[in-house]
Scaffold this active site. Structure first.
Site, PDB file in Angstrom:
ATOM      1  N   PRO A   1       0.783  -1.233   0.000  1.00  0.00           N
ATOM      2  CA  PRO A   1       0.000   0.000   0.000  1.00  0.00           C
ATOM      3  C   PRO A   1       0.818   1.288   0.000  1.00  0.00           C
ATOM      4  O   PRO A   1       1.804   1.412   0.732  1.00  0.00           O
ATOM      5  CB  PRO A   1      -0.803  -0.102   1.303  1.00  0.00           C
ATOM      6  CG  PRO A   1      -0.925  -1.548   1.558  1.00  0.00           C
ATOM      7  CD  PRO A   1       0.331  -2.186   1.012  1.00  0.00           C
ATOM      8  N   ASN A   2       0.363   2.201  -0.830  1.00  0.00           N
ATOM      9  CA  ASN A   2       0.867   3.577  -0.940  1.00  0.00           C
ATOM     10  C   ASN A   2       2.227   3.704  -1.616  1.00  0.00           C
ATOM     11  O   ASN A   2       2.691   4.815  -1.865  1.00  0.00           O
ATOM     12  CB  ASN A   2       0.906   4.269   0.439  1.00  0.00           C
ATOM     13  CG  ASN A   2      -0.481   4.386   1.042  1.00  0.00           C
ATOM     14  OD1 ASN A   2      -1.405   4.843   0.372  1.00  0.00           O
ATOM     15  ND2 ASN A   2      -0.643   3.968   2.275  1.00  0.00           N
TER      16      ASN A   2
ATOM     17  N   ARG B   1       5.728  12.061  -2.677  1.00  0.00           N
ATOM     18  CA  ARG B   1       5.448  12.594  -1.340  1.00  0.00           C
ATOM     19  C   ARG B   1       6.547  12.136  -0.382  1.00  0.00           C
ATOM     20  O   ARG B   1       7.193  11.135  -0.606  1.00  0.00           O
ATOM     21  CB  ARG B   1       4.111  12.071  -0.793  1.00  0.00           C
ATOM     22  CG  ARG B   1       2.948  12.185  -1.722  1.00  0.00           C
ATOM     23  CD  ARG B   1       2.064  13.379  -1.395  1.00  0.00           C
ATOM     24  NE  ARG B   1       1.197  13.666  -2.539  1.00  0.00           N
ATOM     25  CZ  ARG B   1       0.079  13.000  -2.819  1.00  0.00           C
ATOM     26  NH1 ARG B   1      -0.314  12.036  -2.023  1.00  0.00           N
ATOM     27  NH2 ARG B   1      -0.636  13.298  -3.873  1.00  0.00           N
TER      28      ARG B   1
ATOM     29  N   TYR C   1      11.421   8.829   2.202  1.00  0.00           N
ATOM     30  CA  TYR C   1      11.472   7.722   1.240  1.00  0.00           C
ATOM     31  C   TYR C   1      12.327   7.997   0.000  1.00  0.00           C
ATOM     32  O   TYR C   1      12.482   7.105  -0.839  1.00  0.00           O
ATOM     33  CB  TYR C   1      10.048   7.347   0.811  1.00  0.00           C
ATOM     34  CG  TYR C   1       9.190   6.892   1.972  1.00  0.00           C
ATOM     35  CD1 TYR C   1       9.545   5.773   2.721  1.00  0.00           C
ATOM     36  CD2 TYR C   1       8.040   7.594   2.339  1.00  0.00           C
ATOM     37  CE1 TYR C   1       8.772   5.360   3.798  1.00  0.00           C
ATOM     38  CE2 TYR C   1       7.252   7.179   3.417  1.00  0.00           C
ATOM     39  CZ  TYR C   1       7.631   6.068   4.143  1.00  0.00           C
ATOM     40  OH  TYR C   1       6.876   5.655   5.205  1.00  0.00           O
TER      41      TYR C   1
ATOM     42  N   ASN D   1       8.307  -5.505  -0.076  1.00  0.00           N
ATOM     43  CA  ASN D   1       8.084  -4.309   0.735  1.00  0.00           C
ATOM     44  C   ASN D   1       6.577  -4.200   0.907  1.00  0.00           C
ATOM     45  O   ASN D   1       5.878  -3.701   0.020  1.00  0.00           O
ATOM     46  CB  ASN D   1       8.648  -3.051   0.077  1.00  0.00           C
ATOM     47  CG  ASN D   1       8.503  -1.845   1.001  1.00  0.00           C
ATOM     48  OD1 ASN D   1       7.827  -1.907   2.030  1.00  0.00           O
ATOM     49  ND2 ASN D   1       9.131  -0.731   0.628  1.00  0.00           N
TER      50      ASN D   1
ATOM     51  N   ALA E   1       2.834  -0.575   5.085  1.00  0.00           N
ATOM     52  CA  ALA E   1       2.304  -0.621   6.458  1.00  0.00           C
ATOM     53  C   ALA E   1       1.745  -2.000   6.818  1.00  0.00           C
ATOM     54  O   ALA E   1       1.643  -2.333   8.010  1.00  0.00           O
ATOM     55  CB  ALA E   1       1.232   0.451   6.631  1.00  0.00           C
TER      56      ALA E   1
ATOM     57  N   GLU F   1      12.533  -9.381   3.189  1.00  0.00           N
ATOM     58  CA  GLU F   1      11.803  -8.168   3.575  1.00  0.00           C
ATOM     59  C   GLU F   1      12.638  -6.942   3.196  1.00  0.00           C
ATOM     60  O   GLU F   1      13.841  -6.906   3.477  1.00  0.00           O
ATOM     61  CB  GLU F   1      11.570  -8.192   5.091  1.00  0.00           C
ATOM     62  CG  GLU F   1      10.865  -6.960   5.627  1.00  0.00           C
ATOM     63  CD  GLU F   1      10.752  -6.968   7.164  1.00  0.00           C
ATOM     64  OE1 GLU F   1      11.607  -7.605   7.830  1.00  0.00           O
ATOM     65  OE2 GLU F   1       9.824  -6.333   7.671  1.00  0.00           O
TER      66      GLU F   1
ATOM     67  N   HIS G   1      12.744  -2.564   3.119  1.00  0.00           N
ATOM     68  CA  HIS G   1      12.172  -1.251   3.451  1.00  0.00           C
ATOM     69  C   HIS G   1      13.123  -0.151   3.014  1.00  0.00           C
ATOM     70  O   HIS G   1      14.345  -0.286   3.161  1.00  0.00           O
ATOM     71  CB  HIS G   1      11.933  -1.113   4.954  1.00  0.00           C
ATOM     72  CG  HIS G   1      10.917  -2.087   5.466  1.00  0.00           C
ATOM     73  ND1 HIS G   1       9.587  -1.989   5.167  1.00  0.00           N
ATOM     74  CD2 HIS G   1      11.061  -3.203   6.226  1.00  0.00           C
ATOM     75  CE1 HIS G   1       8.941  -2.997   5.724  1.00  0.00           C
ATOM     76  NE2 HIS G   1       9.816  -3.753   6.362  1.00  0.00           N
TER      77      HIS G   1
ATOM     78  N   ARG H   1      12.034   4.715  13.689  1.00  0.00           N
ATOM     79  CA  ARG H   1      10.850   5.565  13.524  1.00  0.00           C
ATOM     80  C   ARG H   1       9.865   5.324  14.691  1.00  0.00           C
ATOM     81  O   ARG H   1      10.292   5.068  15.805  1.00  0.00           O
ATOM     82  CB  ARG H   1      10.231   5.292  12.150  1.00  0.00           C
ATOM     83  CG  ARG H   1      11.215   5.583  11.004  1.00  0.00           C
ATOM     84  CD  ARG H   1      10.618   5.321   9.654  1.00  0.00           C
ATOM     85  NE  ARG H   1       9.465   6.192   9.413  1.00  0.00           N
ATOM     86  CZ  ARG H   1       8.622   6.027   8.390  1.00  0.00           C
ATOM     87  NH1 ARG H   1       8.807   5.048   7.536  1.00  0.00           N
ATOM     88  NH2 ARG H   1       7.605   6.850   8.225  1.00  0.00           N
TER      89      ARG H   1
HETATM   90  O1  CA2 Z   1      10.282   2.206   4.565  1.00  0.00           O
HETATM   91  C1  CA2 Z   1       9.520   1.476   3.943  1.00  0.00           C
HETATM   92  O2  CA2 Z   1       9.775   0.994   2.850  1.00  0.00           O
HETATM   93  C2  CA2 Z   1       8.108   1.204   4.512  1.00  0.00           C
HETATM   94  O3  CA2 Z   1       7.734  -0.118   4.143  1.00  0.00           O
HETATM   95  C3  CA2 Z   1       7.187   2.213   3.887  1.00  0.00           C
HETATM   96  C4  CA2 Z   1       5.770   2.119   4.443  1.00  0.00           C
HETATM   97  C5  CA2 Z   1       5.786   2.174   5.953  1.00  0.00           C
HETATM   98  O4  CA2 Z   1       4.474   1.996   6.472  1.00  0.00           O
HETATM   99  C6  CA2 Z   1       6.699   1.123   6.565  1.00  0.00           C
HETATM  100  O5  CA2 Z   1       6.699   1.280   7.961  1.00  0.00           O
HETATM  101  C7  CA2 Z   1       8.103   1.279   6.031  1.00  0.00           C
HETATM  102  C8  CA2 Z   1       4.930   3.267   3.926  1.00  0.00           C
HETATM  103  C9  CA2 Z   1       4.785   3.251   2.446  1.00  0.00           C
HETATM  104  C10 CA2 Z   1       4.095   4.501   2.058  1.00  0.00           C
HETATM  105  O6  CA2 Z   1       4.717   5.008   0.921  1.00  0.00           O
HETATM  106  C11 CA2 Z   1       4.683   6.329   0.721  1.00  0.00           C
HETATM  107  C12 CA2 Z   1       5.390   6.778  -0.351  1.00  0.00           C
HETATM  108  C13 CA2 Z   1       5.431   8.114  -0.612  1.00  0.00           C
HETATM  109  C14 CA2 Z   1       4.740   8.996   0.197  1.00  0.00           C
HETATM  110  C15 CA2 Z   1       4.008   8.525   1.256  1.00  0.00           C
HETATM  111  C16 CA2 Z   1       3.976   7.181   1.513  1.00  0.00           C
END
Ligand code: CA2
Length: 145
Positions: free
Chosen positions: A12-13, A20, A25, A77, A80, A101, A103, A110
């Protein structure tokens, strides 16, 4: 010899990557990461199948598909869902394909809720905190196992 097939699954996302929160990221988009991986995969004799979904069930289906296609590894990846999904934990344990895994950020540095990973509990190993390079490092790991 046939190239090793590696699934790269994103949750997701992650479709918003590069658009963003670049401070957390980075500036690379998922397409940029796919291009980097394709490039590296060629030299490693690997074939990449990279996908993203905002739906947990798609990730589960793709993990089962990776198994039936005889994939050598899955880089996951799960976004969340990493921190919430017992279904992903069960799926990883139910397949023979090793899951790595991945990230971009370091979840341990965090919020408290990111310190627990259902994916990490079942995965072969984890790579986190190196931005887009986490994916490259995971691919290198996949080449070694
Ligand atoms: O650091 C990572 O790769 C995460 O998997 C990213 C997830 C987060 O919930 C994990 O704890 C760590 C969030 C992905 C959301 O992706 C976005 C990308 C751009 C802007 C906002 C969110």
């Amino acid at each position: 010899m046939a190239n090793k097939l590696v699934y790269v699954l994103n949750g997701p996302n992650l479709n918003l990557l590069g658009l963003r929160e670049p401070d957390i990221y980075g500036h690379d988009t998922l397409d940029d990461i796919a291009a980097m991986l394709e490039d590296r995969a060629q030299t490693l004799g690997m074939e990449i199948d990279m996908r993203q979904s905002n739906h947990e069930g798609h990730l589960l289906d793709w993990m089962h598909e990776a198994q039936s296609k005889g994939a050598a590894a899955i880089l996951l990846n799960a976004g969340a869902l990493t921190h919430t999904s017992v279904a992903l934990y069960d799926a990883i344990r139910s397949i023979k394909v090793p899951v790595i895994e991945v990230h971009l950020s370091n979840p341990h540095a965090r919020e408290e809720f990111r310190r627990h990973s259902y994916v990490g509990m079942a995965a072969k190993g984890s790579i986190a905190g190196f931005g887009a390079k986490s994916y490259l490092l995971a691919l290198e790991a996949a080449a070694l196992i």
